[in-house]
Design a protein around this motif. Sequence first.
Motif, PDB file in Angstrom:
ATOM      1  N   VAL A 198      70.326  82.739  85.298  1.00 17.76           N
ATOM      2  CA  VAL A 198      71.594  82.790  84.565  1.00 17.76           C
ATOM      3  C   VAL A 198      72.663  82.090  85.410  1.00 17.76           C
ATOM      4  O   VAL A 198      72.731  82.305  86.628  1.00 17.76           O
ATOM      5  CB  VAL A 198      72.031  84.237  84.273  1.00 17.76           C
ATOM      6  CG1 VAL A 198      73.329  84.255  83.475  1.00 17.76           C
ATOM      7  CG2 VAL A 198      70.934  84.999  83.536  1.00 17.76           C
ATOM      8  N   VAL A 199      73.471  81.266  84.765  1.00 20.11           N
ATOM      9  CA  VAL A 199      74.575  80.588  85.442  1.00 20.11           C
ATOM     10  C   VAL A 199      75.862  80.876  84.675  1.00 20.11           C
ATOM     11  O   VAL A 199      75.907  80.748  83.448  1.00 20.11           O
ATOM     12  CB  VAL A 199      74.342  79.064  85.507  1.00 20.11           C
ATOM     13  CG1 VAL A 199      75.558  78.365  86.120  1.00 20.11           C
ATOM     14  CG2 VAL A 199      73.090  78.747  86.318  1.00 20.11           C
ATOM     15  N   GLU A 276      81.169  73.127  91.632  1.00 22.69           N
ATOM     16  CA  GLU A 276      81.973  74.201  92.220  1.00 22.69           C
ATOM     17  C   GLU A 276      82.436  75.223  91.183  1.00 22.69           C
ATOM     18  O   GLU A 276      82.897  76.310  91.548  1.00 22.69           O
ATOM     19  CB  GLU A 276      83.200  73.614  92.925  1.00 22.69           C
ATOM     20  CG  GLU A 276      82.872  72.718  94.110  1.00 22.69           C
ATOM     21  CD  GLU A 276      82.723  71.250  93.728  1.00 22.69           C
ATOM     22  OE1 GLU A 276      83.005  70.394  94.589  1.00 22.69           O
ATOM     23  OE2 GLU A 276      82.342  70.958  92.571  1.00 22.69           O
ATOM     24  N   GLU A 277      82.319  74.875  89.916  1.00 22.85           N
ATOM     25  CA  GLU A 277      82.753  75.780  88.846  1.00 22.85           C
ATOM     26  C   GLU A 277      81.581  76.477  88.164  1.00 22.85           C
ATOM     27  O   GLU A 277      81.752  77.118  87.132  1.00 22.85           O
ATOM     28  CB  GLU A 277      83.589  74.991  87.832  1.00 22.85           C
ATOM     29  CG  GLU A 277      84.906  74.527  88.425  1.00 22.85           C
ATOM     30  CD  GLU A 277      85.561  73.374  87.689  1.00 22.85           C
ATOM     31  OE1 GLU A 277      86.774  73.184  87.882  1.00 22.85           O
ATOM     32  OE2 GLU A 277      84.870  72.650  86.940  1.00 22.85           O
ATOM     33  N   ASN A 278      80.384  76.351  88.755  1.00 25.50           N
ATOM     34  CA  ASN A 278      79.198  77.037  88.253  1.00 25.50           C
ATOM     35  C   ASN A 278      78.694  78.007  89.310  1.00 25.50           C
ATOM     36  O   ASN A 278      78.583  77.662  90.488  1.00 25.50           O
ATOM     37  CB  ASN A 278      78.092  76.029  87.914  1.00 25.50           C
ATOM     38  CG  ASN A 278      78.483  75.110  86.779  1.00 25.50           C
ATOM     39  OD1 ASN A 278      79.102  75.546  85.824  1.00 25.50           O
ATOM     40  ND2 ASN A 278      78.131  73.845  86.885  1.00 25.50           N
ATOM     41  N   MET A 279      78.370  79.219  88.886  1.00 28.48           N
ATOM     42  CA  MET A 279      77.901  80.246  89.814  1.00 28.48           C
ATOM     43  C   MET A 279      76.538  80.753  89.351  1.00 28.48           C
ATOM     44  O   MET A 279      76.391  81.264  88.233  1.00 28.48           O
ATOM     45  CB  MET A 279      78.893  81.410  89.852  1.00 28.48           C
ATOM     46  CG  MET A 279      78.500  82.534  90.798  1.00 28.48           C
ATOM     47  SD  MET A 279      78.568  82.052  92.545  1.00 28.48           S
ATOM     48  CE  MET A 279      80.333  81.773  92.746  1.00 28.48           C
ATOM     49  N   ALA A 280      75.529  80.602  90.220  1.00 30.81           N
ATOM     50  CA  ALA A 280      74.196  81.108  89.907  1.00 30.81           C
ATOM     51  C   ALA A 280      74.187  82.627  90.039  1.00 30.81           C
ATOM     52  O   ALA A 280      74.588  83.166  91.076  1.00 30.81           O
ATOM     53  CB  ALA A 280      73.167  80.473  90.837  1.00 30.81           C
ATOM     54  N   LEU A 281      73.712  83.303  88.995  1.00 33.59           N
ATOM     55  CA  LEU A 281      73.633  84.767  89.005  1.00 33.59           C
ATOM     56  C   LEU A 281      72.200  85.251  89.145  1.00 33.59           C
ATOM     57  O   LEU A 281      71.969  86.461  89.238  1.00 33.59           O
ATOM     58  CB  LEU A 281      74.229  85.335  87.713  1.00 33.59           C
ATOM     59  CG  LEU A 281      75.679  84.957  87.397  1.00 33.59           C
ATOM     60  CD1 LEU A 281      76.129  85.627  86.103  1.00 33.59           C
ATOM     61  CD2 LEU A 281      76.610  85.332  88.545  1.00 33.59           C
ATOM     62  N   ASN A 342      77.190  78.234  94.695  1.00 39.01           N
ATOM     63  CA  ASN A 342      76.435  79.011  95.676  1.00 39.01           C
ATOM     64  C   ASN A 342      75.013  78.454  95.773  1.00 39.01           C
ATOM     65  O   ASN A 342      74.048  79.053  95.297  1.00 39.01           O
ATOM     66  CB  ASN A 342      76.430  80.495  95.315  1.00 39.01           C
ATOM     67  CG  ASN A 342      75.983  80.768  93.887  1.00 39.01           C
ATOM     68  OD1 ASN A 342      76.076  79.896  93.011  1.00 39.01           O
ATOM     69  ND2 ASN A 342      75.499  81.972  93.635  1.00 39.01           N
ATOM     70  N   GLY A 343      74.903  77.275  96.387  1.00 41.97           N
ATOM     71  CA  GLY A 343      73.632  76.562  96.429  1.00 41.97           C
ATOM     72  C   GLY A 343      72.493  77.361  97.023  1.00 41.97           C
ATOM     73  O   GLY A 343      71.327  77.164  96.660  1.00 41.97           O
TER      74      GLY A 343
END
Length: 369
Positions: A198-199, A276-281, A342-343
Amino acid sequence: MTVPSWRGIASRVDLLRSTGPRHAWRRYRQDLALRPVLAGRGERLVRTLWADAARELGATVTELGSSRFEIRLGQTSTTIDGQTTALNSQEAVVRAADKPAVYGLLSRAGLPVPEHLAFRSGDARAARTFLERSPVPCFVKPADGSGGEGITGEIRNPGELRRATLSASRFASRLLIEREVPGDVFRLLVLDGRVLDVVRRLRPRITGDGRSTVEELVLGEYDRRLGENGAVALKPFVVDLDCILTLQNAGLSLRSVLPAGTTVTVKTVTNWNRPEENMALGTAVAKELGADAVAAACAVGLRLAGVDVIAPTANAGLAASGGVVVDVNAVPALHHHALVANGGATARVAVPILRALLENAGPAASDDC
């Protein structure tokens, strides 16, 4: 579908009235420079995705052409074209491209979707009636297509509806108008009844420096995407009608100067944002939300799907949070799961997808859910 070219010309002239000729000329030059850059980045990205997955599984990769690969493990092989695999049937892929039909399937499956109306670009009377009923604002988008092209949000009056209809009609003559739903955009990648990743995808933003206008900041971000070779967005950063109306709703224009450190949203469509505006969940979301995504893929008959939802939180199912499903993608862009802020939390989603391809290359029937 072939759309008359005059619509494209008319839409560009309409946008020119908002941006001015100097901006249009600079963007034209940036567009020309970016095309080969993006093509090369896209090829490198998919090559890396599939090569990494093949190594993990002990498979071999043969490049058949530009972004086209044959991957073999023992006596089993599969062919992948870019990010398009053989997991979904052609019938299901065609079905998923028809957004009004997809909304019907989702509704019948008991999943919430935005209030919406399909209409033809040449007759927007029903869309005007839809808009005039509260609440606003609304989106207008092509009824067929993907990638965020031709989508305009923050539509609040008939004049803006006319402009958005013209913009969307460059890509299709059948359009959708739908109510905007508050919340963040979450992409849930589903494979064979389970959520892989999920992102959370934020809308594109800029941050002021106290000197530059909004226009200068946007063009500067475009230049950054031209110049960098690392994990940067695979789309340009442009001023379009969606940008103009988003700024207008915030009381801003291209000529506004933001105070230093002030961040504002400049577009409603997340396809144009930055890593930078995408966050891996990962899979750390409510099990009910995961079940909603699986049900959405099943309703459309897809083994592999990128399910986009808008919701205030990922910690509840859609019924509880008031969220909605806004798209079910038959060819999910796997790079959304690689190009994240958050690579270190990046999910190697190509590995289970390739494993599924090599274990069972044939697409499942739509009633196998």
